[in-house]
Design a protein around this motif. Sequence first.
Motif, PDB file in Angstrom:
ATOM      1  N   VAL A  99       3.739  -2.081   1.622  1.00 11.50           N
ATOM      2  CA  VAL A  99       4.842  -2.155   0.677  1.00 11.50           C
ATOM      3  C   VAL A  99       4.815  -0.881  -0.149  1.00 11.50           C
ATOM      4  O   VAL A  99       3.786  -0.529  -0.721  1.00 11.50           O
ATOM      5  CB  VAL A  99       4.696  -3.395  -0.240  1.00 11.50           C
ATOM      6  N   LYS A 100       5.962  -0.203  -0.162  1.00  9.17           N
ATOM      7  CA  LYS A 100       6.015   1.086  -0.862  1.00  9.17           C
ATOM      8  C   LYS A 100       7.094   1.075  -1.925  1.00  9.17           C
ATOM      9  O   LYS A 100       8.273   0.970  -1.610  1.00  9.17           O
ATOM     10  CB  LYS A 100       6.331   2.214   0.141  1.00  9.17           C
ATOM     11  N   GLU A 101       6.667   1.170  -3.165  1.00 10.89           N
ATOM     12  CA  GLU A 101       7.597   1.338  -4.298  1.00 10.89           C
ATOM     13  C   GLU A 101       8.774   0.372  -4.234  1.00 10.89           C
ATOM     14  O   GLU A 101       9.943   0.779  -4.320  1.00 10.89           O
ATOM     15  CB  GLU A 101       8.103   2.796  -4.344  1.00 10.89           C
TER      16      GLU A 101
ATOM     17  N   HIS B 110      10.314   0.377   0.415  1.00  6.25           N
ATOM     18  CA  HIS B 110      10.147   0.088   1.836  1.00  6.25           C
ATOM     19  C   HIS B 110       9.129  -1.018   2.066  1.00  6.25           C
ATOM     20  O   HIS B 110       8.150  -1.134   1.324  1.00  6.25           O
ATOM     21  CB  HIS B 110       9.698   1.350   2.581  1.00  6.25           C
ATOM     22  N   VAL B 111       9.376  -1.807   3.104  1.00  6.37           N
ATOM     23  CA  VAL B 111       8.413  -2.807   3.559  1.00  6.37           C
ATOM     24  C   VAL B 111       8.179  -2.540   5.029  1.00  6.37           C
ATOM     25  O   VAL B 111       9.106  -2.632   5.838  1.00  6.37           O
ATOM     26  CB  VAL B 111       8.957  -4.242   3.368  1.00  6.37           C
ATOM     27  N   LEU B 112       6.946  -2.167   5.366  1.00  3.15           N
ATOM     28  CA  LEU B 112       6.616  -1.903   6.760  1.00  3.15           C
ATOM     29  C   LEU B 112       5.769  -3.035   7.298  1.00  3.15           C
ATOM     30  O   LEU B 112       4.714  -3.362   6.728  1.00  3.15           O
ATOM     31  CB  LEU B 112       5.842  -0.582   6.899  1.00  3.15           C
TER      32      LEU B 112
ATOM     33  N   ASP C   7       9.660  -0.271   9.697  1.00  2.00           N
ATOM     34  CA  ASP C   7      10.267  -0.331   8.373  1.00  2.00           C
ATOM     35  C   ASP C   7      11.407  -1.357   8.376  1.00  2.00           C
ATOM     36  O   ASP C   7      12.473  -1.121   8.948  1.00  2.00           O
ATOM     37  CB  ASP C   7      10.798   1.047   7.970  1.00  2.00           C
ATOM     38  N   LEU C   8      11.164  -2.482   7.730  1.00  2.00           N
ATOM     39  CA  LEU C   8      12.133  -3.579   7.771  1.00  2.00           C
ATOM     40  C   LEU C   8      13.412  -3.259   7.007  1.00  2.00           C
ATOM     41  O   LEU C   8      14.434  -3.927   7.199  1.00  2.00           O
ATOM     42  CB  LEU C   8      11.507  -4.870   7.209  1.00  2.00           C
TER      43      LEU C   8
END
Length: 246
Positions: A10-12, A63-65, A70-71
Amino acid sequence: MSDNTVILEVKELHKSFDGHEVLKGISTTIKKGDVLALIGPSGCGKSTFLRSLNLLEIPTAGHVLFEGTDLTDPSVDINHVREKIGMVFQQFNLFPNMTILENIMLAPVKLGKMTKEEANTRAMELLKRIGLADKAGAYPAQLSGGQKQRIAIVRSLAMDPDIILFDEPTSALDPEMVGEVLAVMQELAEDGMTMVVVTHEMGFAREVANRVMFINDGVIQEEGTPQEIFGNPKSQRLQEFLSKVL
Ligand code: ADP
Ligand code: MG
């Protein structure tokens, strides 16, 4: 228990509803075998965060990978990805007009993962594992809350997920039924299932989780091992929260 395979990154992550920012930049990595307990005051964004992990909530930014995909990329087939991400809700969400066996068989058969025979065999195995094989032909309304939630858990297992997300799985239960559901979850954890669990059960967070994340005001206020979070909480916010719930 966790190895180094990354399941979710999970990014930012940001999420707003009608201009009100609920998640204000959350970043974390969940590895295979992790049991992550999410704790925090009511309304702090726990469910929104959890639901963002399989895009039941669409992030406003970030982003959610999942396993590298990357969903948030619109070209991703999210339904296909969701086959690998189980979800268990507070309210069970079993189909009332189907038997327990049909509830468990539905997704694997409908999505073409198994034949009816295979799904039947698998469902019966799962039911035996939780001691409810005798309920295969019953309808959800004939079961107790604890039994329904254990069924909801094995229904998600029938899809052979790589991770299961739990949103307060014991909050709707009568107190005497909480233990049987937590016991199933503990077994899953011991078998190496990757799990993210929003919970008010601090005993579970302390005993079963390997990581505890305290969310407050839409950010990760503090994160650590259960020993760190419960034994040595650093922020005043967490200290205050724990003083109310422990
Ligand atoms: P928690 O699970 O920690 O109790 P939630 O993630 O459910 O918190 O909610 C966080 C905040 O987001 C709350 O203020 C809630 O009212 C708001 N919220 C959640 N879902 C929606 C929605 N679909 N529309 C508008 N506001 C929402
Ligand atoms: Mg919630």
